[in-house]
Design a protein around this motif. Sequence first.
Motif, PDB file in Angstrom:
ATOM      1  N   ASP A  94      12.447   8.566  44.311  1.00 35.24           N
ATOM      2  CA  ASP A  94      11.004   8.790  44.235  1.00 35.24           C
ATOM      3  C   ASP A  94      10.697  10.218  43.790  1.00 35.24           C
ATOM      4  O   ASP A  94       9.829  10.452  42.944  1.00 35.24           O
ATOM      5  CB  ASP A  94      10.354   8.534  45.597  1.00 35.24           C
ATOM      6  N   MET A  95      11.403  11.184  44.383  1.00 38.14           N
ATOM      7  CA  MET A  95      11.197  12.586  44.015  1.00 38.14           C
ATOM      8  C   MET A  95      11.537  12.825  42.547  1.00 38.14           C
ATOM      9  O   MET A  95      10.836  13.554  41.841  1.00 38.14           O
ATOM     10  CB  MET A  95      12.054  13.492  44.904  1.00 38.14           C
ATOM     11  N   GLN A  96      12.613  12.188  42.087  1.00 40.41           N
ATOM     12  CA  GLN A  96      13.005  12.340  40.680  1.00 40.41           C
ATOM     13  C   GLN A  96      11.894  11.845  39.755  1.00 40.41           C
ATOM     14  O   GLN A  96      11.566  12.493  38.763  1.00 40.41           O
ATOM     15  CB  GLN A  96      14.295  11.563  40.415  1.00 40.41           C
ATOM     16  N   ARG A  97      11.321  10.701  40.088  1.00 44.96           N
ATOM     17  CA  ARG A  97      10.307  10.108  39.218  1.00 44.96           C
ATOM     18  C   ARG A  97       9.013  10.923  39.225  1.00 44.96           C
ATOM     19  O   ARG A  97       8.341  11.039  38.207  1.00 44.96           O
ATOM     20  CB  ARG A  97      10.039   8.663  39.655  1.00 44.96           C
ATOM     21  N   ILE A  98       8.671  11.484  40.379  1.00 42.08           N
ATOM     22  CA  ILE A  98       7.449  12.295  40.461  1.00 42.08           C
ATOM     23  C   ILE A  98       7.630  13.620  39.734  1.00 42.08           C
ATOM     24  O   ILE A  98       6.762  14.042  38.953  1.00 42.08           O
ATOM     25  CB  ILE A  98       7.072  12.532  41.936  1.00 42.08           C
ATOM     26  N   LEU A  99       8.771  14.272  39.948  1.00 42.74           N
ATOM     27  CA  LEU A  99       8.991  15.591  39.341  1.00 42.74           C
ATOM     28  C   LEU A  99       9.347  15.496  37.860  1.00 42.74           C
ATOM     29  O   LEU A  99       9.401  16.522  37.173  1.00 42.74           O
ATOM     30  CB  LEU A  99      10.088  16.337  40.108  1.00 42.74           C
ATOM     31  N   TYR A 100       9.605  14.300  37.375  1.00 40.51           N
ATOM     32  CA  TYR A 100       9.846  14.112  35.933  1.00 40.51           C
ATOM     33  C   TYR A 100       8.648  14.610  35.125  1.00 40.51           C
ATOM     34  O   TYR A 100       8.805  15.224  34.068  1.00 40.51           O
ATOM     35  CB  TYR A 100      10.096  12.626  35.665  1.00 40.51           C
ATOM     36  N   PHE A 101       7.442  14.375  35.644  1.00 42.63           N
ATOM     37  CA  PHE A 101       6.241  14.812  34.921  1.00 42.63           C
ATOM     38  C   PHE A 101       6.141  16.331  34.874  1.00 42.63           C
ATOM     39  O   PHE A 101       5.710  16.906  33.876  1.00 42.63           O
ATOM     40  CB  PHE A 101       4.995  14.219  35.577  1.00 42.63           C
ATOM     41  N   TYR A 102       6.559  16.978  35.949  1.00 44.75           N
ATOM     42  CA  TYR A 102       6.487  18.445  36.016  1.00 44.75           C
ATOM     43  C   TYR A 102       7.603  19.092  35.192  1.00 44.75           C
ATOM     44  O   TYR A 102       7.353  19.999  34.391  1.00 44.75           O
ATOM     45  CB  TYR A 102       6.587  18.896  37.474  1.00 44.75           C
ATOM     46  N   ASP A 103       8.812  18.602  35.351  1.00 45.97           N
ATOM     47  CA  ASP A 103       9.958  19.247  34.714  1.00 45.97           C
ATOM     48  C   ASP A 103      10.128  18.866  33.253  1.00 45.97           C
ATOM     49  O   ASP A 103      10.372  19.713  32.401  1.00 45.97           O
ATOM     50  CB  ASP A 103      11.234  18.900  35.498  1.00 45.97           C
ATOM     51  N   GLU A 104       9.971  17.583  32.944  1.00 43.05           N
ATOM     52  CA  GLU A 104      10.257  17.094  31.588  1.00 43.05           C
ATOM     53  C   GLU A 104       9.007  17.068  30.704  1.00 43.05           C
ATOM     54  O   GLU A 104       9.069  17.443  29.531  1.00 43.05           O
ATOM     55  CB  GLU A 104      10.873  15.696  31.662  1.00 43.05           C
ATOM     56  N   LEU A 105       7.885  16.608  31.259  1.00 44.73           N
ATOM     57  CA  LEU A 105       6.656  16.491  30.462  1.00 44.73           C
ATOM     58  C   LEU A 105       5.746  17.702  30.614  1.00 44.73           C
ATOM     59  O   LEU A 105       4.707  17.773  29.956  1.00 44.73           O
ATOM     60  CB  LEU A 105       5.893  15.218  30.846  1.00 44.73           C
ATOM     61  N   HIS A 106       6.123  18.613  31.502  1.00 47.17           N
ATOM     62  CA  HIS A 106       5.407  19.889  31.678  1.00 47.17           C
ATOM     63  C   HIS A 106       3.965  19.698  32.143  1.00 47.17           C
ATOM     64  O   HIS A 106       3.065  20.428  31.727  1.00 47.17           O
ATOM     65  CB  HIS A 106       5.450  20.715  30.385  1.00 47.17           C
ATOM     66  N   PHE A 107       3.747  18.708  33.019  1.00 44.71           N
ATOM     67  CA  PHE A 107       2.446  18.572  33.660  1.00 44.71           C
ATOM     68  C   PHE A 107       2.289  19.684  34.688  1.00 44.71           C
ATOM     69  O   PHE A 107       3.225  19.960  35.450  1.00 44.71           O
ATOM     70  CB  PHE A 107       2.344  17.231  34.397  1.00 44.71           C
ATOM     71  N   PRO A 108       1.117  20.330  34.778  1.00 44.26           N
ATOM     72  CA  PRO A 108       0.870  21.251  35.894  1.00 44.26           C
ATOM     73  C   PRO A 108       0.934  20.468  37.208  1.00 44.26           C
ATOM     74  O   PRO A 108       0.666  19.263  37.241  1.00 44.26           O
ATOM     75  CB  PRO A 108      -0.543  21.768  35.625  1.00 44.26           C
ATOM     76  N   LEU A 109       1.268  21.150  38.298  1.00 39.42           N
ATOM     77  CA  LEU A 109       1.406  20.463  39.575  1.00 39.42           C
ATOM     78  C   LEU A 109       0.098  19.802  40.014  1.00 39.42           C
ATOM     79  O   LEU A 109       0.120  18.715  40.601  1.00 39.42           O
ATOM     80  CB  LEU A 109       1.886  21.448  40.651  1.00 39.42           C
ATOM     81  N   ASP A 110      -1.042  20.450  39.716  1.00 38.00           N
ATOM     82  CA  ASP A 110      -2.307  19.838  40.122  1.00 38.00           C
ATOM     83  C   ASP A 110      -2.588  18.556  39.339  1.00 38.00           C
ATOM     84  O   ASP A 110      -3.231  17.631  39.838  1.00 38.00           O
ATOM     85  CB  ASP A 110      -3.460  20.832  39.980  1.00 38.00           C
ATOM     86  N   LEU A 111      -2.073  18.470  38.106  1.00 39.08           N
ATOM     87  CA  LEU A 111      -2.247  17.243  37.323  1.00 39.08           C
ATOM     88  C   LEU A 111      -1.363  16.124  37.876  1.00 39.08           C
ATOM     89  O   LEU A 111      -1.772  14.965  37.920  1.00 39.08           O
ATOM     90  CB  LEU A 111      -1.916  17.494  35.855  1.00 39.08           C
ATOM     91  N   VAL A 112      -0.144  16.466  38.309  1.00 40.47           N
ATOM     92  CA  VAL A 112       0.735  15.461  38.917  1.00 40.47           C
ATOM     93  C   VAL A 112       0.088  14.920  40.191  1.00 40.47           C
ATOM     94  O   VAL A 112       0.098  13.707  40.445  1.00 40.47           O
ATOM     95  CB  VAL A 112       2.122  16.059  39.240  1.00 40.47           C
ATOM     96  N   GLU A 113      -0.496  15.830  40.977  1.00 43.24           N
ATOM     97  CA  GLU A 113      -1.181  15.396  42.200  1.00 43.24           C
ATOM     98  C   GLU A 113      -2.356  14.483  41.873  1.00 43.24           C
ATOM     99  O   GLU A 113      -2.539  13.436  42.513  1.00 43.24           O
ATOM    100  CB  GLU A 113      -1.672  16.614  42.984  1.00 43.24           C
ATOM    101  N   TYR A 114      -3.146  14.850  40.861  1.00 43.40           N
ATOM    102  CA  TYR A 114      -4.293  14.026  40.488  1.00 43.40           C
ATOM    103  C   TYR A 114      -3.847  12.667  39.956  1.00 43.40           C
ATOM    104  O   TYR A 114      -4.502  11.647  40.196  1.00 43.40           O
ATOM    105  CB  TYR A 114      -5.155  14.733  39.441  1.00 43.40           C
ATOM    106  N   LEU A 115      -2.733  12.651  39.240  1.00 42.16           N
ATOM    107  CA  LEU A 115      -2.181  11.393  38.724  1.00 42.16           C
ATOM    108  C   LEU A 115      -1.914  10.422  39.870  1.00 42.16           C
ATOM    109  O   LEU A 115      -2.302   9.243  39.814  1.00 42.16           O
ATOM    110  CB  LEU A 115      -0.892  11.666  37.946  1.00 42.16           C
TER     111      LEU A 115
END
Length: 356
Positions: free
Chosen positions: A170-191
């Motif tokens: 689960d952590m891998q899939r969530i942090l994929y957006f931050y690490d690989e797609l370069h989403f800001p953390l607030d955008l990952v949270e909003y997603l």
Amino acid sequence: MSSILTIKDMRSASVTLVPDIFINEYMPEANGEFVKIYLYLLYVMHGRTAAISLSSIADAFSCTEKDVLRALKYWQKAGILKLEFDSERKLSGLSLLPLESASAAPASMETAVTVSGQESPAQQEEPGSPQPPKYLSPGAIRQLQKENPDIGQLLFLAEQYLKKTLSATDMQRILYFYDELHFPLDLVEYLIEYCVSQNHRSLSYIEKVGLAWHQENVHTVDAAKQRTNTWSRDYYAILKAFGIRGRDPIATEVEFMNRWMKEYGFSLDIIKEACSRTISQTAKPSFKYAEGILSNWRQNNVKSPSDIDGLDQQHQKRVKASEKGAETKSKAANKFNNFHQREYDYEKLEKQLLNQ
């Protein structure tokens, strides 16, 4: 309360060692067959067998070579295995990587196994098939949390939204957006917040939405909110055109509507017209029937309502031509019956025949 179990080790000296981190972090989320393959590789490293191949592993577990390769690719994506290929792009070997820091394992720490007889995954995949996501290894996630305390806060909030304890996967899939797609953390949270607000807590669903945002260059919370507000209005407008009120769209309906708006590029006016024609023909809302109409319009390069009118006119001409042709054939078939038929006095004829 269950009783305490006493476990005795009466095995022989010949054993295969399994790292604790594999049992704690990798094994719980993996397919059971994939675990078997990895354990078998650990077994092989102790020299229990002279040589292995994909076919020999497949025989050992009564599966296909593709099943074995699928397991190897899974562990490679998990970061604890590296596949190697020869000049002919055949699988020639693999390396077991350290589980603590798989993403940065030096070559001297790798343990290699020679494997023969299979094409590279790149050759097996169909052209244009999407590449699998590049997930962080558990070790890399821990390092990321040390470097950025906000990562831990994001994962904590994710657990509150999803109402469950996050696994390593689960952590891998969530942090994929931050690490690989370069989403800001607030955008990952909003997603995550947005998907949960739509009654979707599945990480697969969240992943699909996030990838769609990335493809549309949505990389800020404001842009995401603008997009979700617009798309939500469009969803409900289409449901209303179907006569559906008082509920949210379900996942399959969202897939249809996304295809019509994004892939086909149709405006709401065109989609609403397809919905109206669907109701006229079926007397009920049918996304599959509307898909047939819109797919046909797409093939005919419909861009505006006037294009639809043009197709309707062409259809009417074809219908009239078909009816005229059928009428002509009918007249030709009945031509034999159009002559003046003689009337006979059957009683007189009968007397004449009897008197002969």
